[in-house]
Design an enzyme around this catalytic site. Sequence first.
Site, mmCIF file in Angstrom:
data_model
loop_
_atom_site.group_PDB
_atom_site.id
_atom_site.type_symbol
_atom_site.label_atom_id
_atom_site.label_comp_id
_atom_site.label_asym_id
_atom_site.label_seq_id
_atom_site.Cartn_x
_atom_site.Cartn_y
_atom_site.Cartn_z
ATOM 1 N N GLY A 107 149.770 2.979 6.493
ATOM 2 C CA GLY A 107 151.057 2.892 5.849
ATOM 3 C C GLY A 107 151.715 1.644 6.208
ATOM 4 O O GLY A 107 153.032 1.684 6.457
ATOM 5 N N ALA A 108 151.098 0.555 6.100
ATOM 6 C CA ALA A 108 152.070 -0.282 5.611
ATOM 7 C C ALA A 108 152.012 -1.457 4.380
ATOM 8 O O ALA A 108 151.668 -2.311 4.182
ATOM 9 C CB ALA A 108 151.486 -1.559 6.623
ATOM 10 N N SER A 112 145.664 2.172 2.212
ATOM 11 C CA SER A 112 145.025 2.893 3.073
ATOM 12 C C SER A 112 144.650 4.251 3.202
ATOM 13 O O SER A 112 143.469 4.594 3.299
ATOM 14 C CB SER A 112 145.344 3.048 4.657
ATOM 15 O OG SER A 112 146.847 3.717 4.865
ATOM 16 N N SER A 113 145.667 4.855 2.229
ATOM 17 C CA SER A 113 145.453 6.256 1.981
ATOM 18 C C SER A 113 144.397 6.239 0.756
ATOM 19 O O SER A 113 143.535 7.289 0.712
ATOM 20 C CB SER A 113 146.413 7.212 1.757
ATOM 21 O OG SER A 113 147.312 6.595 0.217
ATOM 22 N N ALA A 115 142.250 3.751 -0.030
ATOM 23 C CA ALA A 115 140.986 2.928 0.532
ATOM 24 C C ALA A 115 139.922 4.452 1.409
ATOM 25 O O ALA A 115 139.233 4.418 1.181
ATOM 26 C CB ALA A 115 140.863 2.337 1.585
ATOM 27 N N ASP A 156 146.918 1.767 -6.805
ATOM 28 C CA ASP A 156 146.059 1.607 -5.326
ATOM 29 C C ASP A 156 144.656 2.169 -6.076
ATOM 30 O O ASP A 156 144.146 1.292 -5.110
ATOM 31 C CB ASP A 156 146.724 2.557 -4.008
ATOM 32 C CG ASP A 156 147.931 2.141 -3.690
ATOM 33 O OD1 ASP A 156 148.622 1.336 -5.065
ATOM 34 O OD2 ASP A 156 148.245 2.143 -2.557
#
Length: 324
Positions: A107-108, A112-113, A115, A156
């Site tokens: 969440g930064a 992360s989602s 990946a 992403d």
Amino acid sequence: MVEPLADAAFGYAPGKLLLFGEHAVVYGQPAIAVSIDRGIRVAVSALDGPSGPVMRTSGLGLAAPVCVGPEPAGPAVLQRALTRLVELYGTDVRELQFVVDSAIVAGAGLGSSAALSVAMIRGVRRFLTLSRDDEAVLAHALELERVFHGNPSGVDHTVIARGGALSYLRGEKGPQFQRVVLGRPLHLAVGVAGPHAGTKRAVSALRERASRHGAVYEHLFAGVGMLAREARTALENGHLAAVGELMNVNQGYLNALGVSTPAIETLCHVARERGALGAKLTGAGGGGAMLALCDGDAAGAVASAFEDAGFSAFTTVVSNESVG
Ligand code: PMV
């Protein structure tokens, strides 16, 4: 760290940073993204117990496992991602467990989602001994990204699956991306201003603001697109001073778009005062991470200055050899 069972198949994917063009990319402008040298590893193994799938995590801030099946548990969005995986790869996935080990803060804006999506798809394909089909990985990771983000631009998961530096355009005929061959490696200091309020929310709040002043926002998005195009040339020529200058201008646009925060502005000022070539937020904004481009070893001093100012920080080097 959660220990995976023996006979696991592994999937890995790095995190990412957006160097230029977040938000404007949603409106058809180019963005430049890079993969970083920390990421998420997923070990996939047979589940010993009731029907799943089950996900155990470390590094994502979750204390308990995520389960679907007879006794659902854990965050709904992760349950939905597991269910989508069953839809994509069949009911055999109900007999699997996914042990996730993340070295990137969730969440930064560090990807992360995406990946997690790419690493899960890679892991499940290896476990099921499916071919290493890059196009299928991209397409299926996008399906999981849609669970997390609704209607992501796709930048992403694309840079995370491909690795290195990419220029990405969400074209009318589908996404187009081109490799950016860096003239010089990029030494970056990353500061984390805290978790952001969510990409979906940031994107829809901006859409709402843009709908009230259409022509003005169109201009802003076009300006960001122009920056990204110019930055690509500067990156390829290794003109890092120019890249830094363009990053500072991009941050001004992000502020105008309403996605910066006082903490991000503070981090950008600290970076520039410590001699960074340029600094801007990265990702959706409204909190989350920012990055500073530095001259070689100066990245360490800039990251320490972020920590002295009370933020968490790390350094990373992006080169043409960075892996996806
Ligand atoms: O999810 P984040 O924080 O890495 O940001 C994604 C970048 C946006 O341009 C804001 C959204 C998108 O779908 O490209």
